[in-house]
Structure formats: C-alpha cells, structure tokens
Design a protein around this motif. Structure first.
Motif, PDB file in Angstrom:
ATOM      1  N   THR A 276       0.737  -1.276   0.061  1.00 10.96           N
ATOM      2  CA  THR A 276       0.075   0.041  -0.110  1.00 10.96           C
ATOM      3  C   THR A 276       1.013   1.203   0.140  1.00 10.96           C
TER       4      THR A 276
ATOM      5  N   ASN B 147       2.599   4.546  -0.485  1.00  6.88           N
ATOM      6  CA  ASN B 147       2.266   6.003  -1.448  1.00  6.88           C
ATOM      7  C   ASN B 147       3.336   6.858  -0.857  1.00  6.88           C
TER       8      ASN B 147
ATOM      9  N   GLU C  42       1.987  10.262   0.815  1.00  2.00           N
ATOM     10  CA  GLU C  42       1.311   9.648   2.094  1.00  2.00           C
ATOM     11  C   GLU C  42       2.523   9.554   3.206  1.00  2.00           C
TER      12      GLU C  42
END
Length: 374
Positions: A162, A164, A167
């Motif tokens: 996940t 990113n 982020e």
C-alpha cells in the motif's frame, strides 16, 4: 532609480575620496560576510553527514566531519566551507549524550556565537530537542528542525503493497510536528543528506534566506550547493545585486586623480566577483566531480571550467586597462572631468560584470541540463 543612486553615490565619492574606500569595503563585506551555523541534535541523528553534504565533501574525504554509529563529536568542532572560509558549520556534540547533559548543554555550547541552529533528528523529535529549542528561543536565536535520513524511511516503507510516497512523507512530517506543538508548530524539513536535490532541502534554504539579514543571505546562497536550476537562478539574482554596488564603487574610485588606483581596485573586484560566481555555481572541479557521481554521468567530471574563469578575468583586465588611461586623464580635469571618469568606469565595470555573470550562469545551466536536474 539606478541613475539616481549612481549620481548620489558617485558625488559622495568625488567630494570625499575616503568614502570610495568605504564603499569598496562594503562590497568586500557583501561577498565575504561571515555565517556561522550550528548543527545539533541527539547522538546518531546524522549531523556530521549533513555538514559534509552541505560542504560538498564525502564522509571519507580529508577534512570531512567524522561520522559513525556512536557519538563521534567530543566537543564543538568547526568545519569551514571548502570555497568560502567565511562560512563555518559547527558540529555540536549530541545533546543528552553521557558527556553533555541536557541541563548544561546550552551554556557549554556558547550559543551566542552562532547565527542560527539546525536541530536534526533521524526519528521524531524528543524532549531534549524541545528543551534545546526553547533555550535557543530565550536567547533570541533562530532554530530549524530537520528530519534526516528520509531516504532510509522511504526505502523501509516501499516494501509495503500500500506504499504511497506522498502519504508516507506527510505521515512522517505530521508525526514530527505532533511533538513540537509547544513551540507553535514550527515547520519540519525532510532531508536526505545523500541527495540534497530531493525532499525539502531547497525549501530549507529558501526559509533561511527569507529570515536572515540581507548580508547573511549572500553568504548562505553562495555556500549552498546547487541542487537545481531554481537554486542556481537564486544565486544569479543575488550576484546581480552585487553588480550595481561594485559599479558604483568603481565610478567613485575613478573620480580620484590617483594613477593606477582605479585599475587596481577594479581588477581586484572583478576577479573576486567572477571567482565567487564560479564556485557558487558549482563549476569548479570538485563540484563537477560530485555532480557526476550523484547523477551517474562520468563525462561531467571531465568538463573542466577553470579555463573559462581564467579567460574571463584575462579579457576583463585587458578591457579595463585600455580604459584606465582615459579615466585617469578625465579625472585630472576639474568638475566635468571627474564626472566623466566616474561614468566611464561605472559603465565599464557594470558591463564587464553583467557579461561575465551571464557567461558563467549559462555554462552552469548547461551543466545542470546535461545532469538531468531541473
């Protein structure tokens, strides 16, 4: 506006020869003003590595700040910038280490002698960092928080499906700032000392530049490594400001009927100006070698630029020498003659510096394009 400033400054120099010498001192000070930077934080935060990166030296180069997994800084240690001896970064011992307790740290470090502090942490900022910032604040000094080793944090997170990037950076920044609420939520600059072109290094320089006194800004921008075209353009704009001041000085000195004075002073100023541009733009052999290694383009290190600097100085000296006699003869004529000498010298110096600055800046832009830096 430039014409009015020229007339006023030149008139002062004509009426008082001593004022011309004072203006010369102002230009020298502008190019050689001192800047003293303190780099501190807890043990192992990456202080020494940052100092080496800023100075453009590798950790194993001669004269590099010592790095290691344990506390390697036993006392405040100064490191001069390789091309600007007036800029000094101090590697301070880690706060909270056995030899430097938090309660006595500020007094022992003599914080009055530094222009500002960079407080570095490789994780989140801790109690010692906050305590240090508050003590620095009491002394009316500036401090800036740096979260180091961001490249390592990114690599660790990249393993997750996940992942990113943006982020992750936002999460790191927010985590750091949560610990700094008592200080009014100051900005945190995310930096990788292994690649200053990434993350927040340029934002840090811009922030420092906006908060330092103007003369200190000149020292900062000259010493900061060229990490992008945007950084280069800031340096170019800075040197443009020096040109007008140097031309005013040149005009004032030329008004004095002293054989050889104008030529000697102009030669020194022009040589200093071009040399400062050459190093500030990263055109010296050391900088080109580091750039070629960083972007993995070995051909860049072979693009020696020292002949360009030498040719610029040589050509400029010849042109100044050709006009020096005319300036001197004009200065012997009372009234209008001194004004004519000042005007000739002002324009000659201004034109030479503008032409040389453009040539050096264009060469630096070309090198950055070849390196793939925007």
């Amino acid at each position: 506006m430039m014409g009015n400033l020229f007339s006023k400054k030149t008139k002062e120099a004509i009426e008082d020869p001593g004022s011309a010498e004072a203006e010369q001192g102002n230009v020298d000070h502008l190019l050689n003003v001192s800047l003293t930077i303190a780099v501190t934080g807890e043990t192992g935060a990456g202080k020494s590595t940052f100092i080496n990166a800023y100075r453009g030296v590798d950790d194993d180069d001669k004269g590099a700040a010592e790095t290691g997994v344990s506390e390697t800084t036993a006392e405040p240690t100064p490191y001069q910038h390789p091309t600007l001896p007036n800029v000094v970064l101090w590697d301070l011992p880690g706060i909270g280490s056995p030899n430097f307790k938090a309660k006595t740290y500020v007094k022992e470090m003599q914080i009055d002698r530094y222009d500002f502090f960079l407080i570095i942490s490789s994780v989140r900022f801790r109690e010692n960092d906050l305590m240090l910032a508050k003590e620095i604040q009491k002394q009316k000094k500036k401090f800036y928080f740096i979260r180091s080793k961001i490249d390592e944090s990114i690599r660790a997170e990249e393993r997750m499906k996940t992942f990113n990037r943006e982020e992750t950076l936002s999460k790191i920044r927010a985590d750091c700032q949560r610990n700094l609420k008592d200080l009014g939520n100051p900005p945190v600059f995310l930096i990788s000392s292994w690649n200053l072109s990434e993350f927040d290094f340029e934002e840090l320089v811009s922030t420092l530049n906006s908060e330092l006194p103007e003369q200190k800004q000149f020292a900062l921008l000259q010493s900061a490594p060229v990490t992008s075209v945007a950084m280069l353009e800031k340096k170019v704009a800075m040197f443009h400001k020096v040109i007008l001041a140097a031309a005013i000085v040149s005009g004032g000195i030329a008004a004095a009927p002293v054989p050889g004075l104008s030529f000697a002073c102009d030669t020194a100023m022009v040589t200093l100006f071009f040399t400062r541009c050459y190093y500030a733009f990263g055109l010296d052999d050391r900088s080109l070698e580091k750039l070629s290694e960083r972007v993995n383009k070995p051909e860049l290190k072979s693009r020696e630029k020292s002949p360009l600097l030498k040719e610029l100085v040589k050509t400029s000296v010849v042109r100044m020498g050709a006009s020096a006699l005319g300036e001197f003869l004009c200065s012997l004529v009372p009234g209008a003659g001194t004004g004519a000498a000042a005007t000739i010298s002002f324009r000659m110096t201004r034109d030479l510096l503008e032409s040389g600055l453009k040539e050096l800046a264009d060469e630096a832009r070309k090198m950055l394009r070849e390196a793939g830096l925007k």
